[in-house]
Design a protein around this motif. Sequence first.
Motif, PDB file in Angstrom:
ATOM      1  N   ALA A  63      11.068 191.110  57.156  1.00 27.94           N
ATOM      2  CA  ALA A  63      11.939 191.409  58.295  1.00 27.94           C
ATOM      3  C   ALA A  63      12.979 190.305  58.479  1.00 27.94           C
ATOM      4  O   ALA A  63      12.673 189.126  58.342  1.00 27.94           O
ATOM      5  CB  ALA A  63      11.120 191.564  59.567  1.00 27.94           C
ATOM      6  N   PRO A  64      14.221 190.690  58.805  1.00 23.30           N
ATOM      7  CA  PRO A  64      15.257 189.683  59.021  1.00 23.30           C
ATOM      8  C   PRO A  64      15.065 188.951  60.346  1.00 23.30           C
ATOM      9  O   PRO A  64      14.416 189.442  61.262  1.00 23.30           O
ATOM     10  CB  PRO A  64      16.545 190.498  59.025  1.00 23.30           C
ATOM     11  N   ILE A  65      15.663 187.786  60.433  1.00 24.69           N
ATOM     12  CA  ILE A  65      15.639 187.009  61.667  1.00 24.69           C
ATOM     13  C   ILE A  65      16.251 187.854  62.777  1.00 24.69           C
ATOM     14  O   ILE A  65      17.267 188.501  62.601  1.00 24.69           O
ATOM     15  CB  ILE A  65      16.430 185.700  61.500  1.00 24.69           C
ATOM     16  N   GLY A  66      15.604 187.875  63.925  1.00 16.09           N
ATOM     17  CA  GLY A  66      16.092 188.645  65.064  1.00 16.09           C
ATOM     18  C   GLY A  66      15.473 190.014  65.186  1.00 16.09           C
ATOM     19  O   GLY A  66      15.610 190.662  66.219  1.00 16.09           O
ATOM     20  N   ALA A  67      14.774 190.481  64.141  1.00 16.00           N
ATOM     21  CA  ALA A  67      14.118 191.787  64.208  1.00 16.00           C
ATOM     22  C   ALA A  67      12.852 191.689  65.049  1.00 16.00           C
ATOM     23  O   ALA A  67      12.240 190.627  65.163  1.00 16.00           O
ATOM     24  CB  ALA A  67      13.770 192.289  62.812  1.00 16.00           C
ATOM     25  N   ILE A  68      12.472 192.791  65.644  1.00 15.99           N
ATOM     26  CA  ILE A  68      11.202 192.874  66.359  1.00 15.99           C
ATOM     27  C   ILE A  68      10.289 193.742  65.512  1.00 15.99           C
ATOM     28  O   ILE A  68      10.625 194.887  65.205  1.00 15.99           O
ATOM     29  CB  ILE A  68      11.386 193.471  67.763  1.00 15.99           C
ATOM     30  N   VAL A  69       9.169 193.178  65.089  1.00 14.28           N
ATOM     31  CA  VAL A  69       8.258 193.889  64.200  1.00 14.28           C
ATOM     32  C   VAL A  69       6.857 193.935  64.797  1.00 14.28           C
ATOM     33  O   VAL A  69       6.496 193.125  65.644  1.00 14.28           O
ATOM     34  CB  VAL A  69       8.188 193.244  62.800  1.00 14.28           C
ATOM     35  N   GLU A  70       6.101 194.890  64.333  1.00 11.82           N
ATOM     36  CA  GLU A  70       4.691 194.979  64.693  1.00 11.82           C
ATOM     37  C   GLU A  70       3.918 194.280  63.573  1.00 11.82           C
ATOM     38  O   GLU A  70       4.137 194.557  62.402  1.00 11.82           O
ATOM     39  CB  GLU A  70       4.290 196.447  64.776  1.00 11.82           C
ATOM     40  N   VAL A  71       3.044 193.347  63.941  1.00  8.24           N
ATOM     41  CA  VAL A  71       2.254 192.610  62.965  1.00  8.24           C
ATOM     42  C   VAL A  71       0.787 192.923  63.189  1.00  8.24           C
ATOM     43  O   VAL A  71       0.272 192.803  64.303  1.00  8.24           O
ATOM     44  CB  VAL A  71       2.501 191.084  63.073  1.00  8.24           C
ATOM     45  N   LYS A  72       0.117 193.343  62.126  1.00 11.14           N
ATOM     46  CA  LYS A  72      -1.323 193.596  62.156  1.00 11.14           C
ATOM     47  C   LYS A  72      -2.023 192.255  61.958  1.00 11.14           C
ATOM     48  O   LYS A  72      -1.875 191.606  60.926  1.00 11.14           O
ATOM     49  CB  LYS A  72      -1.685 194.579  61.036  1.00 11.14           C
ATOM     50  N   VAL A  73      -2.770 191.812  62.959  1.00  9.79           N
ATOM     51  CA  VAL A  73      -3.399 190.485  62.944  1.00  9.79           C
ATOM     52  C   VAL A  73      -4.701 190.537  62.150  1.00  9.79           C
ATOM     53  O   VAL A  73      -5.601 191.309  62.450  1.00  9.79           O
ATOM     54  CB  VAL A  73      -3.671 189.987  64.383  1.00  9.79           C
ATOM     55  N   SER A  74      -4.768 189.684  61.113  1.00  9.60           N
ATOM     56  CA  SER A  74      -5.965 189.641  60.279  1.00  9.60           C
ATOM     57  C   SER A  74      -6.749 188.343  60.453  1.00  9.60           C
ATOM     58  O   SER A  74      -7.953 188.311  60.215  1.00  9.60           O
ATOM     59  CB  SER A  74      -5.591 189.817  58.807  1.00  9.60           C
ATOM     60  N   GLU A  75      -6.069 187.272  60.858  1.00 13.07           N
ATOM     61  CA  GLU A  75      -6.725 185.976  61.048  1.00 13.07           C
ATOM     62  C   GLU A  75      -6.159 185.314  62.305  1.00 13.07           C
ATOM     63  O   GLU A  75      -5.040 185.598  62.711  1.00 13.07           O
ATOM     64  CB  GLU A  75      -6.459 185.051  59.857  1.00 13.07           C
ATOM     65  N   THR A  76      -6.951 184.405  62.863  1.00  8.05           N
ATOM     66  CA  THR A  76      -6.497 183.655  64.030  1.00  8.05           C
ATOM     67  C   THR A  76      -6.955 182.205  63.908  1.00  8.05           C
ATOM     68  O   THR A  76      -7.869 181.895  63.146  1.00  8.05           O
ATOM     69  CB  THR A  76      -7.061 184.241  65.346  1.00  8.05           C
ATOM     70  N   SER A  77      -6.294 181.349  64.655  1.00  5.16           N
ATOM     71  CA  SER A  77      -6.707 179.948  64.756  1.00  5.16           C
ATOM     72  C   SER A  77      -6.508 179.532  66.205  1.00  5.16           C
ATOM     73  O   SER A  77      -6.150 180.350  67.047  1.00  5.16           O
ATOM     74  CB  SER A  77      -5.880 179.069  63.817  1.00  5.16           C
ATOM     75  N   VAL A  78      -6.686 178.277  66.488  1.00  9.05           N
ATOM     76  CA  VAL A  78      -6.497 177.782  67.849  1.00  9.05           C
ATOM     77  C   VAL A  78      -5.047 177.961  68.286  1.00  9.05           C
ATOM     78  O   VAL A  78      -4.770 178.329  69.420  1.00  9.05           O
ATOM     79  CB  VAL A  78      -6.900 176.290  67.943  1.00  9.05           C
TER      80      VAL A  78
END
Length: 108
Positions: A63-78
Amino acid sequence: PHEVKVARLDRLQKIQKSIAFEINALHRGGAVEVLVEGRSKNDPERRFGRTPQNKVVNFDGEAPIGAIVEVKVSETSVGALYGLEGRTRLAPAIAIPDPPLRPKLCVA
């Protein structure tokens, strides 16, 4: 005394990190909306952006800078969420190209 202050601060920071990790873990497996800001600082092959709640998200995608995308979260951290780009909800009127990668300097 200074030692007590340091011990209390350390205990408070550990509790806060635990809370932040638990809150971010709730996003795992779900999708978040992300405003793309550019390349990830830690991995220039990935994208970086923020959710409307200002959570940092690093993800694989184009996705280009400035786009709004949906991201499927697979990992997390603090401090961040990680995932894969899904559909783009709103592309920028003018795509902003990524700045060129700078070569890393090796000091021997």
